[in-house]
Scaffold this motif. Structure first.
Motif, PDB file in Angstrom:
ATOM      1  N   GLY A  40       0.817  -1.207   0.000  1.00 35.50           N
ATOM      2  CA  GLY A  40       0.000   0.000   0.000  1.00 35.50           C
ATOM      3  C   GLY A  40       0.849   1.255   0.000  1.00 35.50           C
ATOM      4  N   GLY A  41       0.579   2.147  -0.933  1.00 37.95           N
ATOM      5  CA  GLY A  41       1.316   3.396  -1.036  1.00 37.95           C
ATOM      6  C   GLY A  41       2.615   3.302  -1.800  1.00 37.95           C
ATOM      7  N   ALA A  42       2.998   2.104  -2.231  1.00 40.37           N
ATOM      8  CA  ALA A  42       4.256   1.916  -2.958  1.00 40.37           C
ATOM      9  C   ALA A  42       4.005   2.075  -4.450  1.00 40.37           C
ATOM     10  CB  ALA A  42       4.852   0.543  -2.648  1.00 40.37           C
ATOM     11  N   ALA A  43       4.143   3.289  -4.944  1.00 38.69           N
ATOM     12  CA  ALA A  43       3.852   3.555  -6.357  1.00 38.69           C
ATOM     13  C   ALA A  43       4.726   2.741  -7.285  1.00 38.69           C
ATOM     14  CB  ALA A  43       4.017   5.048  -6.644  1.00 38.69           C
ATOM     15  N   GLU A  44       5.944   2.422  -6.846  1.00 38.87           N
ATOM     16  CA  GLU A  44       6.848   1.656  -7.708  1.00 38.87           C
ATOM     17  C   GLU A  44       6.368   0.224  -7.938  1.00 38.87           C
ATOM     18  OE1 GLU A  44       8.630   1.244  -3.490  1.00 38.87           O
ATOM     19  OE2 GLU A  44       7.411   2.654  -4.656  1.00 38.87           O
ATOM     20  N   ALA A  45       5.411  -0.225  -7.111  1.00 37.66           N
ATOM     21  CA  ALA A  45       4.905  -1.594  -7.245  1.00 37.66           C
ATOM     22  C   ALA A  45       3.709  -1.689  -8.181  1.00 37.66           C
ATOM     23  CB  ALA A  45       4.516  -2.142  -5.871  1.00 37.66           C
ATOM     24  N   VAL A  46       3.227  -0.556  -8.694  1.00 39.10           N
ATOM     25  CA  VAL A  46       2.031  -0.578  -9.542  1.00 39.10           C
ATOM     26  C   VAL A  46       2.166  -1.531 -10.726  1.00 39.10           C
ATOM     27  CG1 VAL A  46       0.643   0.817 -11.148  1.00 39.10           C
ATOM     28  CG2 VAL A  46       1.106   1.644  -8.838  1.00 39.10           C
ATOM     29  N   PRO A  47       3.268  -1.514 -11.486  1.00 36.47           N
ATOM     30  CA  PRO A  47       3.359  -2.450 -12.610  1.00 36.47           C
ATOM     31  C   PRO A  47       3.259  -3.913 -12.180  1.00 36.47           C
ATOM     32  CG  PRO A  47       5.008  -0.726 -12.830  1.00 36.47           C
ATOM     33  CD  PRO A  47       4.420  -0.587 -11.454  1.00 36.47           C
ATOM     34  N   ASP A  48       3.872  -4.258 -11.043  1.00 37.65           N
ATOM     35  CA  ASP A  48       3.810  -5.630 -10.547  1.00 37.65           C
ATOM     36  C   ASP A  48       2.392  -6.010 -10.140  1.00 37.65           C
ATOM     37  OD1 ASP A  48       6.931  -6.333 -10.076  1.00 37.65           O
ATOM     38  OD2 ASP A  48       6.530  -4.256  -9.523  1.00 37.65           O
ATOM     39  N   ASP A  63      -8.561  -9.513  -4.603  1.00 38.05           N
ATOM     40  CA  ASP A  63      -9.198  -8.390  -3.921  1.00 38.05           C
ATOM     41  C   ASP A  63      -8.168  -7.549  -3.167  1.00 38.05           C
ATOM     42  OD1 ASP A  63     -11.669  -9.019  -4.863  1.00 38.05           O
ATOM     43  OD2 ASP A  63     -12.461  -9.826  -2.986  1.00 38.05           O
ATOM     44  N   ALA A  64      -7.176  -8.199  -2.580  1.00 36.21           N
ATOM     45  CA  ALA A  64      -6.120  -7.460  -1.883  1.00 36.21           C
ATOM     46  C   ALA A  64      -5.323  -6.606  -2.865  1.00 36.21           C
ATOM     47  CB  ALA A  64      -5.199  -8.435  -1.151  1.00 36.21           C
ATOM     48  N   ILE A  65      -5.017  -7.166  -4.019  1.00 37.71           N
ATOM     49  CA  ILE A  65      -4.290  -6.423  -5.052  1.00 37.71           C
ATOM     50  C   ILE A  65      -5.103  -5.209  -5.484  1.00 37.71           C
ATOM     51  CG2 ILE A  65      -3.470  -6.518  -7.437  1.00 37.71           C
ATOM     52  CD1 ILE A  65      -2.808  -9.507  -6.909  1.00 37.71           C
ATOM     53  N   LEU A  66      -6.372  -5.429  -5.743  1.00 35.70           N
ATOM     54  CA  LEU A  66      -7.230  -4.335  -6.197  1.00 35.70           C
ATOM     55  C   LEU A  66      -7.435  -3.290  -5.103  1.00 35.70           C
ATOM     56  CD1 LEU A  66      -9.867  -6.368  -8.249  1.00 35.70           C
ATOM     57  CD2 LEU A  66      -8.051  -4.894  -9.140  1.00 35.70           C
ATOM     58  N   THR A  67      -7.478  -3.710  -3.860  1.00 37.13           N
ATOM     59  CA  THR A  67      -7.589  -2.769  -2.748  1.00 37.13           C
ATOM     60  C   THR A  67      -6.396  -1.828  -2.724  1.00 37.13           C
ATOM     61  OG1 THR A  67      -8.897  -4.274  -1.377  1.00 37.13           O
ATOM     62  CG2 THR A  67      -7.657  -2.581  -0.219  1.00 37.13           C
ATOM     63  N   THR A  68      -5.224  -2.392  -2.872  1.00 38.81           N
ATOM     64  CA  THR A  68      -4.003  -1.586  -2.854  1.00 38.81           C
ATOM     65  C   THR A  68      -3.949  -0.654  -4.054  1.00 38.81           C
ATOM     66  OG1 THR A  68      -2.777  -3.253  -1.604  1.00 38.81           O
ATOM     67  CG2 THR A  68      -1.476  -1.719  -2.920  1.00 38.81           C
ATOM     68  N   LEU A  69      -4.318  -1.151  -5.210  1.00 42.60           N
ATOM     69  CA  LEU A  69      -4.311  -0.310  -6.406  1.00 42.60           C
ATOM     70  C   LEU A  69      -5.333   0.817  -6.300  1.00 42.60           C
ATOM     71  CD1 LEU A  69      -3.966  -3.065  -9.158  1.00 42.60           C
ATOM     72  CD2 LEU A  69      -2.282  -1.287  -8.628  1.00 42.60           C
ATOM     73  N   ALA A  70      -6.526   0.506  -5.818  1.00 42.53           N
ATOM     74  CA  ALA A  70      -7.582   1.520  -5.717  1.00 42.53           C
ATOM     75  C   ALA A  70      -7.168   2.667  -4.814  1.00 42.53           C
ATOM     76  CB  ALA A  70      -8.874   0.886  -5.205  1.00 42.53           C
ATOM     77  N   ALA A  71      -6.440   2.358  -3.751  1.00 40.72           N
ATOM     78  CA  ALA A  71      -6.031   3.398  -2.813  1.00 40.72           C
ATOM     79  C   ALA A  71      -5.091   4.405  -3.453  1.00 40.72           C
ATOM     80  CB  ALA A  71      -5.380   2.764  -1.585  1.00 40.72           C
ATOM     81  N   LEU A  72      -4.366   3.995  -4.481  1.00 37.47           N
ATOM     82  CA  LEU A  72      -3.458   4.910  -5.173  1.00 37.47           C
ATOM     83  C   LEU A  72      -4.227   5.886  -6.064  1.00 37.47           C
ATOM     84  CD1 LEU A  72      -0.680   2.333  -6.061  1.00 37.47           C
ATOM     85  CD2 LEU A  72      -0.512   4.183  -4.393  1.00 37.47           C
ATOM     86  N   ASP A  73      -5.276   5.383  -6.739  1.00 39.14           N
ATOM     87  CA  ASP A  73      -6.176   6.216  -7.546  1.00 39.14           C
ATOM     88  C   ASP A  73      -5.438   7.226  -8.421  1.00 39.14           C
ATOM     89  OD1 ASP A  73      -8.359   7.416  -8.689  1.00 39.14           O
ATOM     90  OD2 ASP A  73      -9.167   8.269  -6.833  1.00 39.14           O
ATOM     91  N   HIS A  74      -4.593   6.715  -9.312  1.00 37.44           N
ATOM     92  CA  HIS A  74      -3.991   7.634 -10.269  1.00 37.44           C
ATOM     93  C   HIS A  74      -4.064   7.039 -11.672  1.00 37.44           C
ATOM     94  CE1 HIS A  74      -0.286   5.288 -10.431  1.00 37.44           C
ATOM     95  NE2 HIS A  74      -0.073   5.470  -9.146  1.00 37.44           N
ATOM     96  N   ALA A  75      -3.645   7.818 -12.652  1.00 41.06           N
ATOM     97  CA  ALA A  75      -3.914   7.504 -14.057  1.00 41.06           C
ATOM     98  C   ALA A  75      -3.336   6.173 -14.483  1.00 41.06           C
ATOM     99  CB  ALA A  75      -3.380   8.625 -14.943  1.00 41.06           C
ATOM    100  N   GLU A  76      -2.142   5.843 -14.031  1.00 42.68           N
ATOM    101  CA  GLU A  76      -1.519   4.583 -14.438  1.00 42.68           C
ATOM    102  C   GLU A  76      -2.342   3.389 -13.978  1.00 42.68           C
ATOM    103  OE1 GLU A  76       2.660   2.039 -13.878  1.00 42.68           O
ATOM    104  OE2 GLU A  76       2.376   3.937 -12.814  1.00 42.68           O
TER     105      GLU A  76
END
Length: 203
Positions: A40-48, A63-76
């Motif tokens: 969570g909060g690790a933008a560098e992990a978004v591609p992974d 669901d855990a993956i999507l939870t972490t991604l949703a919290a970032l909420d950015h264009a990528e």
């Protein structure tokens, strides 16, 4: 999608993001889930994380993956999730739509492309996203689908999403949709059921 609730034991605290990214492919589903939440909060992990969305077979991990991604909420993140709205996997489509619906900062920029997608199934999923998207423009976007989309199933999905927030200003667009697709039983029933109260509110 049931986004995973974070708790104090959900992820190890003594590992760095690089280690957690490696654990996303661990054979143990619980290790993968904890790693996803720990990022969570690790933008560098978004591609992974995005790479795991389509291949993850355990619903709790996904669901855990999507939870972490949703919290970032950015264009990528939004751009990486959108292709899954066309997936043949119904559970994946629904989970991704639920995730996008929690991302009001990044999803609106993608709506013009999604609403013009040649695949009407993608447009249906977009209406599902809009049904729950916490954004002041949601009603206007849904009304636009109802007024302009050429496919009855897309219009029906948009009507279903619009009705809980509909007001007297939507009477005309709903009547027009019913007239455009008179043979669609769901659309006719939904509009007929809603119009009396909307008309009453307009007087």
């Amino acid at each position: 999608m049931g986004l995973v609730r974070r708790d104090s034991t959900a992820a190890p605290r003594d590992t760095d993001p690089r280690t957690l990214r490696e654990r996303l492919t661990d054979a143990d589903a619980d290790v993968r889930r904890r790693a996803a939440l720990g990022l969570g909060g690790a933008a560098e992990a978004v591609p992974d994380l995005l790479a795991r969305v389509a291949v993850e077979t355990d619903p709790a991990v996904r669901d855990a993956i999507l939870t972490t991604l949703a919290a970032l909420d950015h264009a990528e993140v939004a751009a990486g999730l959108v292709p899954h709205l066309a997936s043949d996997d119904a559970a994946l489509r629904t989970a991704v739509a639920g995730t996008l619906a929690t991302m009001p900062a990044s999803v609106p920029a993608l709506l013009p492309r999604l609403l013009a997608d040649p695949d009407h199934h993608v447009r249906i999923m977009t209406a599902m996203v809009l049904a729950d998207l916490p954004h002041p423009g949601t009603g206007e976007w849904l009304a636009g689908i109802v007024a302009n989309d050429p496919h009855p199933n897309v219009v029906a999905a948009a009507v279903d999403a619009l009705l809980p927030m509909a007001g007297r200003d939507h009477v005309t667009v709903l009547e027009s949709a019913r007239a455009r697709f008179p043979e669609d039983p769901f659309l006719r029933f939904a509009v007929d059921a809603a119009l009396p109260s909307l008309r009453e509110a307009a007087t």
